[in-house]
Design a protein around this motif. Structure first.
Motif, PDB file in Angstrom:
ATOM      1  N   THR A  13       0.919  -1.067   0.053  1.00 13.18           N
ATOM      2  CA  THR A  13      -0.199  -0.130   0.065  1.00 13.18           C
ATOM      3  C   THR A  13       0.732   1.295   0.030  1.00 13.18           C
ATOM      4  N   GLY A  14       1.983   1.391  -0.839  1.00 16.54           N
ATOM      5  CA  GLY A  14       2.709   2.625  -1.110  1.00 16.54           C
ATOM      6  C   GLY A  14       1.898   3.436  -1.970  1.00 16.54           C
ATOM      7  N   TYR A  15       2.564   4.271  -2.753  1.00 20.21           N
ATOM      8  CA  TYR A  15       1.947   5.359  -3.719  1.00 20.21           C
ATOM      9  C   TYR A  15       1.073   4.488  -4.775  1.00 20.21           C
ATOM     10  N   CYS A  33      -6.669  -4.309   0.620  1.00 25.25           N
ATOM     11  CA  CYS A  33      -5.270  -3.977   0.353  1.00 25.25           C
ATOM     12  C   CYS A  33      -4.484  -4.471   1.622  1.00 25.25           C
ATOM     13  N   VAL A  34      -3.243  -4.974   1.378  1.00 24.83           N
ATOM     14  CA  VAL A  34      -2.473  -5.521   2.277  1.00 24.83           C
ATOM     15  C   VAL A  34      -1.033  -5.264   2.447  1.00 24.83           C
ATOM     16  N   ASP A  35      -0.536  -4.943   3.548  1.00 27.48           N
ATOM     17  CA  ASP A  35       0.839  -4.487   3.864  1.00 27.48           C
ATOM     18  C   ASP A  35       1.462  -5.120   4.851  1.00 27.48           C
ATOM     19  N   VAL A  36       2.911  -5.342   4.748  1.00 26.72           N
ATOM     20  CA  VAL A  36       3.675  -5.873   5.925  1.00 26.72           C
ATOM     21  C   VAL A  36       3.696  -5.032   7.063  1.00 26.72           C
ATOM     22  N   ASP A  37       3.610  -3.706   6.537  1.00 27.89           N
ATOM     23  CA  ASP A  37       3.921  -2.574   7.594  1.00 27.89           C
ATOM     24  C   ASP A  37       2.434  -2.252   8.552  1.00 27.89           C
ATOM     25  N   VAL A  89       4.431  -3.797  -4.773  1.00 24.64           N
ATOM     26  CA  VAL A  89       5.735  -3.475  -3.823  1.00 24.64           C
ATOM     27  C   VAL A  89       6.887  -2.957  -4.290  1.00 24.64           C
ATOM     28  N   GLY A  90       7.720  -2.415  -3.908  1.00 26.77           N
ATOM     29  CA  GLY A  90       8.822  -1.585  -4.341  1.00 26.77           C
ATOM     30  C   GLY A  90       9.693  -2.389  -5.033  1.00 26.77           C
ATOM     31  N   THR A  91      10.372  -1.845  -6.137  1.00 24.63           N
ATOM     32  CA  THR A  91      11.543  -2.498  -7.052  1.00 24.63           C
ATOM     33  C   THR A  91      12.767  -1.689  -6.785  1.00 24.63           C
ATOM     34  N   ARG A 109       5.212 -15.481  -4.111  1.00 29.40           N
ATOM     35  CA  ARG A 109       5.305 -16.953  -3.338  1.00 29.40           C
ATOM     36  C   ARG A 109       4.192 -16.851  -2.254  1.00 29.40           C
ATOM     37  N   GLU A 110       4.119 -15.860  -1.400  1.00 26.94           N
ATOM     38  CA  GLU A 110       3.290 -15.710  -0.400  1.00 26.94           C
ATOM     39  C   GLU A 110       1.861 -15.848  -0.784  1.00 26.94           C
ATOM     40  N   ILE A 111       1.607 -15.144  -2.077  1.00 29.88           N
ATOM     41  CA  ILE A 111       0.050 -15.227  -2.800  1.00 29.88           C
ATOM     42  C   ILE A 111       0.046 -16.719  -3.104  1.00 29.88           C
ATOM     43  N   THR A 123       1.470  -7.703 -12.055  1.00 34.09           N
ATOM     44  CA  THR A 123       2.325  -6.948 -11.588  1.00 34.09           C
ATOM     45  C   THR A 123       1.910  -5.359 -11.889  1.00 34.09           C
ATOM     46  N   LYS A 124       1.835  -4.634 -10.988  1.00 37.20           N
ATOM     47  CA  LYS A 124       1.749  -3.072 -10.933  1.00 37.20           C
ATOM     48  C   LYS A 124       2.988  -2.513 -10.904  1.00 37.20           C
ATOM     49  N   SER A 125       3.924  -3.020 -10.070  1.00 30.08           N
ATOM     50  CA  SER A 125       5.078  -2.740  -9.735  1.00 30.08           C
ATOM     51  C   SER A 125       5.919  -2.768 -11.120  1.00 30.08           C
ATOM     52  N   THR A 126       7.009  -1.463 -11.215  1.00 30.89           N
ATOM     53  CA  THR A 126       7.756  -1.706 -12.542  1.00 30.89           C
ATOM     54  C   THR A 126       8.821  -2.900 -12.354  1.00 30.89           C
ATOM     55  N   VAL A 127       8.903  -3.740 -13.395  1.00 30.72           N
ATOM     56  CA  VAL A 127       9.729  -4.814 -13.263  1.00 30.72           C
ATOM     57  C   VAL A 127      10.405  -5.122 -14.641  1.00 30.72           C
ATOM     58  N   GLY A 268      15.093   7.719 -12.053  1.00 27.06           N
ATOM     59  CA  GLY A 268      16.819   7.294 -11.781  1.00 27.06           C
ATOM     60  C   GLY A 268      16.760   5.703 -11.594  1.00 27.06           C
ATOM     61  N   LYS A 269      15.904   5.044 -10.994  1.00 29.07           N
ATOM     62  CA  LYS A 269      15.933   3.673 -10.720  1.00 29.07           C
ATOM     63  C   LYS A 269      15.574   2.957 -11.923  1.00 29.07           C
ATOM     64  N   ASP A 270      14.728   3.660 -12.650  1.00 26.67           N
ATOM     65  CA  ASP A 270      14.389   2.860 -14.019  1.00 26.67           C
ATOM     66  C   ASP A 270      15.023   2.825 -15.150  1.00 26.67           C
ATOM     67  N   LEU A 271      15.845   3.973 -15.150  1.00 21.16           N
ATOM     68  CA  LEU A 271      16.932   4.184 -16.056  1.00 21.16           C
ATOM     69  C   LEU A 271      18.062   3.295 -15.768  1.00 21.16           C
TER      70      LEU A 271
HETATM   71  P1  NAD Z   1       6.526   2.289  -1.850  1.00 24.45           P
HETATM   72  O1  NAD Z   1       7.814   2.003  -1.488  1.00 24.45           O
HETATM   73  O2  NAD Z   1       5.681   3.631  -1.595  1.00 24.45           O
HETATM   74  O3  NAD Z   1       5.378   1.156  -1.341  1.00 24.45           O
HETATM   75  C1  NAD Z   1       6.002  -0.151  -1.220  1.00 24.45           C
HETATM   76  C2  NAD Z   1       4.886  -0.961  -0.204  1.00 24.45           C
HETATM   77  O4  NAD Z   1       5.125  -2.329  -0.105  1.00 24.45           O
HETATM   78  C3  NAD Z   1       5.498  -0.573   1.306  1.00 24.45           C
HETATM   79  O5  NAD Z   1       4.074  -0.105   1.977  1.00 24.45           O
HETATM   80  C4  NAD Z   1       5.878  -1.841   1.730  1.00 24.45           C
HETATM   81  O6  NAD Z   1       5.635  -2.239   3.331  1.00 24.45           O
HETATM   82  C5  NAD Z   1       4.905  -2.978   1.254  1.00 24.45           C
HETATM   83  N1  NAD Z   1       5.482  -4.278   0.865  1.00 24.45           N
HETATM   84  C6  NAD Z   1       6.692  -4.819   0.695  1.00 24.45           C
HETATM   85  N2  NAD Z   1       6.912  -6.002   0.706  1.00 24.45           N
HETATM   86  C7  NAD Z   1       5.340  -6.467   0.885  1.00 24.45           C
HETATM   87  C8  NAD Z   1       4.835  -7.751   0.992  1.00 24.45           C
HETATM   88  N3  NAD Z   1       5.430  -8.955   0.795  1.00 24.45           N
HETATM   89  N4  NAD Z   1       3.628  -7.678   1.383  1.00 24.45           N
HETATM   90  C9  NAD Z   1       2.908  -6.710   1.480  1.00 24.45           C
HETATM   91  N5  NAD Z   1       3.406  -5.613   1.491  1.00 24.45           N
HETATM   92  C10 NAD Z   1       4.684  -5.268   0.984  1.00 24.45           C
HETATM   93  O7  NAD Z   1       6.584   1.934  -3.462  1.00 24.45           O
HETATM   94  P2  NAD Z   1       5.722   2.743  -4.652  1.00 24.45           P
HETATM   95  O8  NAD Z   1       6.240   4.076  -4.807  1.00 24.45           O
HETATM   96  O9  NAD Z   1       4.413   2.525  -4.638  1.00 24.45           O
HETATM   97  O10 NAD Z   1       6.130   1.710  -5.828  1.00 24.45           O
HETATM   98  C11 NAD Z   1       5.848   0.524  -6.022  1.00 24.45           C
HETATM   99  C12 NAD Z   1       6.109   0.075  -7.418  1.00 24.45           C
HETATM  100  O11 NAD Z   1       5.560   0.753  -8.516  1.00 24.45           O
HETATM  101  C13 NAD Z   1       7.725   0.182  -7.815  1.00 24.45           C
HETATM  102  O12 NAD Z   1       8.087  -0.802  -8.584  1.00 24.45           O
HETATM  103  C14 NAD Z   1       7.659   1.496  -8.699  1.00 24.45           C
HETATM  104  O13 NAD Z   1       8.712   1.560  -9.603  1.00 24.45           O
HETATM  105  C15 NAD Z   1       6.321   1.545  -9.320  1.00 24.45           C
HETATM  106  N6  NAD Z   1       5.796   2.943  -9.518  1.00 24.45           N
HETATM  107  C16 NAD Z   1       5.836   3.859  -8.821  1.00 24.45           C
HETATM  108  C17 NAD Z   1       5.271   5.153  -9.050  1.00 24.45           C
HETATM  109  C18 NAD Z   1       5.375   6.002  -8.185  1.00 24.45           C
HETATM  110  O14 NAD Z   1       5.129   7.399  -8.596  1.00 24.45           O
HETATM  111  N7  NAD Z   1       5.713   6.082  -6.933  1.00 24.45           N
HETATM  112  C19 NAD Z   1       4.662   5.204 -10.295  1.00 24.45           C
HETATM  113  C20 NAD Z   1       4.826   3.941 -11.281  1.00 24.45           C
HETATM  114  C21 NAD Z   1       5.161   2.674 -10.957  1.00 24.45           C
END
Ligand code: NAD
Length: 437
Positions: A13-15, A33-37, A89-91, A109-111, A123-127, A268-271
């Motif tokens: 549940t990040g951004y 929405c699930v988060d480890v935090d 989740v973050g990458t 794996r957890e899912i 996957t919504k994360s950028t991978v 920066g991270k994605d470049l």
């Molecule tokens: P973030 O760091 O804000 O959030 C990640 C969340 O995932 C954290 O709250 C963390 O506690 C949680 N998490 C980690 N491992 C977990 C697990 N096993 N189970 C449950 N929760 C878990 O990250 P973000 O900025 O939301 O970015 C996430 C992904 O989306 C990245 O790959 C990023 O590149 C991509 N992305 C980000 C943006 C942006 O503007 N921030 C835009 C598009 C894509």
């Protein structure tokens, strides 16, 4: 059933995860929405936001009140009965630039361990390209349940994320299983009333589309920043050039602003991740690598200018307006202001900063390396120079008379070319912009 509200889960549940979860709930779906935090989950249950994003609190509150949006630390509770589970989740970058996939694969794996029927793992994360195959293998190793893997990269801009999610320019769906494609189409039905903005492609193409978008945007900025340095040397004005080329429809006017360098958690991270993939496969992506390198250089520009102006910074007090990596967010990840603060401190200056919302994050990250104040003119008081790093609306029109009263010496560094240069000079200020004299 086609078009009916669906039960889905969002992991992280990040951004991205929080906006996605709240956005799908707004379309009428039932979202957990699930988060480890656990602290974050507790806050969200009280409808307190873990970060600043305009409109998000209201969206979360409304959908939670309607019973469509839930928060938990228990993955099983979120995944049980969900047709689609999004990984958000973050990458982060590893030392060599590669994206760290450990959070994504651990989530997969957890899912797999708790899913109880056909599930689309998205996957919504950028991978990196090829991650879906790794997810598939990780899931297969944990479960006998049927599943599909799909890629649905997110293109939201922090600061305007709700709008981007609810009214996207396009939705990219990477999938090869028709059932998964239909399910994702149904999920996004809420935004497809006028035009079908869903683009279906192969998973690898979807994974790469996200990197291509960020690399293109970052390249435009780095191009303008390098050109700004050149313009300055040859006596041209980057603002005239920006308008001159931006009016060409082949170029367009967006993302052409020279400035203090880009920050944020993505560009920066994605470049770096894309550059790493290219090196591994021995395919040159020189433009991508150059865009990153040019930006690292650009982030030091303001600090170097301040140093050049004063010669030495011991005993100097420098005020900074804007600390977040861009306006309308409190995100300071890779923010140019952090580079500037480090340079100024290393040269012996004391630094005082103001930001409408990012102050607490800077305080938490830097402790007493910087004085953070709650009012812009307090950051200018007693200062030898004032530097604009983040162009929040409230910081674009400085009250020059007030600055004259409170500053020790009248020197302005406008890192975004938005302050009134002629007025400032007429009022006795030394004014520096970016890419213009
Ligand atoms: P973030 O760091 O804000 O959030 C990640 C969340 O995932 C954290 O709250 C963390 O506690 C949680 N998490 C980690 N491992 C977990 C697990 N096993 N189970 C449950 N929760 C878990 O990250 P973000 O900025 O939301 O970015 C996430 C992904 O989306 C990245 O790959 C990023 O590149 C991509 N992305 C980000 C943006 C942006 O503007 N921030 C835009 C598009 C894509």
């Amino acid at each position: 059933m086609v078009g009916a509200p669906m039960r889905i889960a969002i992991v992280g549940t990040g951004y991205v995860g929080l906006v996605t979860g709240a956005g799908f709930a707004e379309f009428g779906h039932h979202v957990t929405c699930v988060d480890v935090d656990a602290k974050r989950v507790d806050m969200l249950r009280r409808s307190e936001m873990p970060f600043h994003e305009p409109g998000l609190a209201e969206l979360v509150r409304r959908n939670a009140a309607h019973g469509r949006l839930h928060f938990t630390t228990q993955l099983r509770e979120a995944v049980t009965g969900s047709l689609a589970v999004f990984i958000a989740v973050g990458t982060p970058s590893q030392e060599d630039g590669a994206a760290d996939l450990s959070y994504v694969l651990e989530a997969a794996r957890e899912i797999a361990r708790v899913m109880d029927g056909y599930t689309v793992i998205v996957t919504k994360s950028t991978v990196p390209v090829g991650t879906a195959d790794k997810i598939r293998a990780a899931v297969e190793a944990e479960t006998e349940q049927p599943f599909s893997v799909a890629s649905n990269p997110e293109f939201l801009k922090e600061g305007d994320a709700i709008n981007d999610f609810l009214k996207p320019a396009r939705v990219i769906v990477g999938a090869d299983d028709p059932r998964a494609i239909d399910l994702l189409r149904d999920l996004y039905r809420g935004i497809m009333r006028t035009t079908d903005r869903i683009q279906v492609m192969s998973i690898r193409s979807a994974e790469l589309t996200k990197y291509a978008a960020n690399a293109m945007l970052a390249t435009r900025i780095s191009f303008m920043n390098e050109l700004a340095a050149f313009a300055e040397v040859v006596g041209a004005d980057i603002e005239s050039i920006r308008k001159g080329i931006g009016s060409d429809p082949r170029i367009g006017s967006k993302f052409l602003f020279a400035g203090a360098g880009f920050g944020g958690s993505c560009f920066g991270k994605d470049l770096r991740a894309l550059g790493y993939m290219a090196r591994e496969l021995d395919v040159p992506l020189q433009v991508v690598t150059a865009a990153d390198r040019a930006n690292e250089r650009q982030k030091k520009t303001l600090g170097e200018r301040v140093l050049r102006h004063f010669g030495k910074l011991e005993g100097r007090r420098i005020g900074i307006w804007g600390l977040a990596f861009k306006p309308e967010t409190d995100d300071i990840r890779e923010a140019p202001a952090l580079t500037l603060i480090e340079q100024l401190r290393a040269a012996g200056a004391s630094v005082v900063g103001y930001d409408p919302v990012a102050g607490p994050n800077v305080r938490a990250a830097l402790g007493d390396a910087i004085e953070v104040v709650d009012e812009p003119y307090a950051a200018a008081t007693g200062a030898d120079a004032l530097v604009l790093v983040t162009e929040w609306h409230e910081l674009r029109q400085p009250d020059l008379a007030r600055l004259t009263d409170v500053m020790r010496t009248r020197v302005l560094f406008d890192g975004r070319n938005v302050w009134p240069r002629e007025e400032a000079r007429a009022a006795g200020f030394t004014y520096y912009g970016i890419g213009r004299s």
